[in-house]
Write an enzyme that holds these catalytic residues in place. Structure first.
Site, PDB file in Angstrom:
ATOM      1  N   ARG A   1      -4.259  -9.828   4.419  1.00 40.45           N
ATOM      2  CA  ARG A   1      -4.613  -9.843   2.984  1.00 40.45           C
ATOM      3  C   ARG A   1      -3.400  -9.358   2.197  1.00 40.45           C
ATOM      4  O   ARG A   1      -3.002  -8.210   2.345  1.00 40.45           O
ATOM      5  CB  ARG A   1      -5.817  -8.934   2.745  1.00 40.45           C
TER       6      ARG A   1
ATOM      7  N   LYS B   1       0.812  -1.223   0.000  1.00 39.46           N
ATOM      8  CA  LYS B   1       0.000   0.000   0.000  1.00 39.46           C
ATOM      9  C   LYS B   1       0.841   1.267   0.000  1.00 39.46           C
ATOM     10  O   LYS B   1       2.011   1.266   0.360  1.00 39.46           O
ATOM     11  CB  LYS B   1      -0.990  -0.028   1.170  1.00 39.46           C
TER      12      LYS B   1
HETATM   13  C1  7PM Z   1      -5.776   0.662  -5.368  1.00 38.40           C
HETATM   14  C2  7PM Z   1      -6.104   1.066  -4.083  1.00 38.40           C
HETATM   15  C3  7PM Z   1      -5.724  -0.663  -5.703  1.00 38.40           C
HETATM   16  C4  7PM Z   1      -6.382   0.117  -3.128  1.00 38.40           C
HETATM   17  C5  7PM Z   1      -5.975  -1.608  -4.753  1.00 38.40           C
HETATM   18  C6  7PM Z   1      -6.319  -1.203  -3.474  1.00 38.40           C
HETATM   19  C7  7PM Z   1      -8.413  -4.033   1.042  1.00 38.40           C
HETATM   20  C8  7PM Z   1      -9.472  -4.755   0.497  1.00 38.40           C
HETATM   21  C9  7PM Z   1      -8.416  -3.700  -1.064  1.00 38.40           C
HETATM   22  C10 7PM Z   1      -8.217  -4.068   2.461  1.00 38.40           C
HETATM   23  C11 7PM Z   1     -10.118  -5.524   2.568  1.00 38.40           C
HETATM   24  C12 7PM Z   1      -5.343  -3.098  -2.322  1.00 38.40           C
HETATM   25  C13 7PM Z   1      -6.545  -2.197  -2.404  1.00 38.40           C
HETATM   26  N1  7PM Z   1      -7.752  -3.406   0.050  1.00 38.40           N
HETATM   27  N2  7PM Z   1     -10.311  -5.496   1.228  1.00 38.40           N
HETATM   28  N3  7PM Z   1      -9.446  -4.532  -0.831  1.00 38.40           N
HETATM   29  N4  7PM Z   1      -9.091  -4.827   3.162  1.00 38.40           N
HETATM   30  N5  7PM Z   1     -10.934  -6.241   3.341  1.00 38.40           N
HETATM   31  O1  7PM Z   1      -4.247  -2.529  -2.060  1.00 38.40           O
HETATM   32  O2  7PM Z   1      -7.324  -3.427   3.034  1.00 38.40           O
HETATM   33  O3  7PM Z   1      -5.425  -4.298  -2.522  1.00 38.40           O
HETATM   34  S1  7PM Z   1      -8.031  -3.101  -2.640  1.00 38.40           S
END
Ligand code: 7PM
Length: 273
Positions: free
Chosen positions: A251, A217
């Protein structure tokens, strides 16, 4: 699935625009089933207990997809994985129609970044009878990173999760099926994210298993100049901190490496004093 020791959830993005895998699993409107199987097999072999599949990108500014488009992306993937692997399949969706269809196609939990706030989502999740992960987000994906603001981020996130838990319970979802997630990066500055991570025990103390999504992230890029492909060491450091803070599910993109980190923390936690 036991949560007595921490579990690793591997991320399988079934979107054409996924920010880390460039949509290798879904391209030109078509699921690459053999690429999906290879990716799923690698994660399960590396020790993932859960595979998270999602057909709607939550990336800031991502195009919203129709329910039909999301169903087309996700149902085929669910069937392919469900028929070949015995990992729990987490369905990353906010759509009640996708929850209902996904549960019938073998999903084992629902991961909703909107915490079942869409019309009909509470009822669909309750009827599906599956565990649900409730994630905190301030704002909506397209604008959430413009000006995140809190008086007290930990108290506000905790209060939101408890409110959503009460709504779930009122809809008939049992408390034992509810997982909390502070939603790292979802309407939060780097400082908010690091405060939430440091105070994770306060979220854990609410009495539900806690899922932490920290892998690759952008909070990492607030400390180190690393693009997403170079964030594994920092992601592992954040994963260890989340485990020490009491996270029950991580995750992640990099399952094998995270499973090793989990093993080290478990050995540390079990050491005689
Ligand atoms: C851009 C921004 C692309 C954020 C992808 C993301 C989470 C999630 C995501 C989390 C849960 C990523 C995120 N993040 N579901 N889905 N918790 N429960 O980095 O932190 O994968 S998408």
């Amino acid at each position: 699935m036991s949560l007595s020791s921490p579990r690793v959830m591997g991320i399988l993005n079934i979107t054409p625009d996924s920010f880390t895998d460039g949509g290798i699993l879904f391209r030109d409107g078509c699921l690459d089933a053999s690429a999906l199987c290879r990716a799923a097999d690698a994660m399960v072999t590396a020790g993932a207990a859960i595979l998270d599949i999602g057909g709607e990108s939550t990336r800031p500014g991502a195009a919203r997809v129709s329910v039909q488009e999301e169903l087309d992306r996700v149902l085929g993937a669910l069937e392919v994985i469900h028929s070949r692997f015995d990992a729990v399949i987490s369905l990353d969706t906010s759509s009640p129609q996708v929850m209902t269809a996904g549960a019938a196609a073998g999903a084992g939990m629902i991961n909703d970044v909107r915490a079942l706030t869409r019309d009909g989502a509470l009822q669909a999740a309750a009827a599906a009878g599956l565990p649900v992960c409730l994630m905190h987000m301030q704002g909506q994906p397209d604008t959430m990173q413009r000006a995140p603001s809190y008086n007290d981020v930990v108290t506000e996130v905790a209060g939101f999760l408890q409110d959503r838990s009460r709504a779930c319970e009122a809809a008939g979802i049992s408390p034992g099926q509810i997982i909390y997630d502070p939603g790292f990066g979802f309407g939060k500055t780097p400082a908010h994210n690091f405060t939430l991570l440091r105070q994770l025990p306060d979220i854990v103390a609410l009495g539900r298993p806690v899922l932490a999504g920290l892998s690759r992230k952008s909070m990492i890029a607030s400390v180190l100049p690393r693009d997403t492909s170079q964030r594994l060491p920092a992601s592992l450091a954040l994963a260890v901190l989340a485990l020490v803070g009491g996270a029950g599910i991580l995750r992640v993109h990099d399952v094998a490496e995270t499973v090793d980190a989990v093993a080290m923390v478990a050995a540390w936690a079990d050491a005689p004093l």
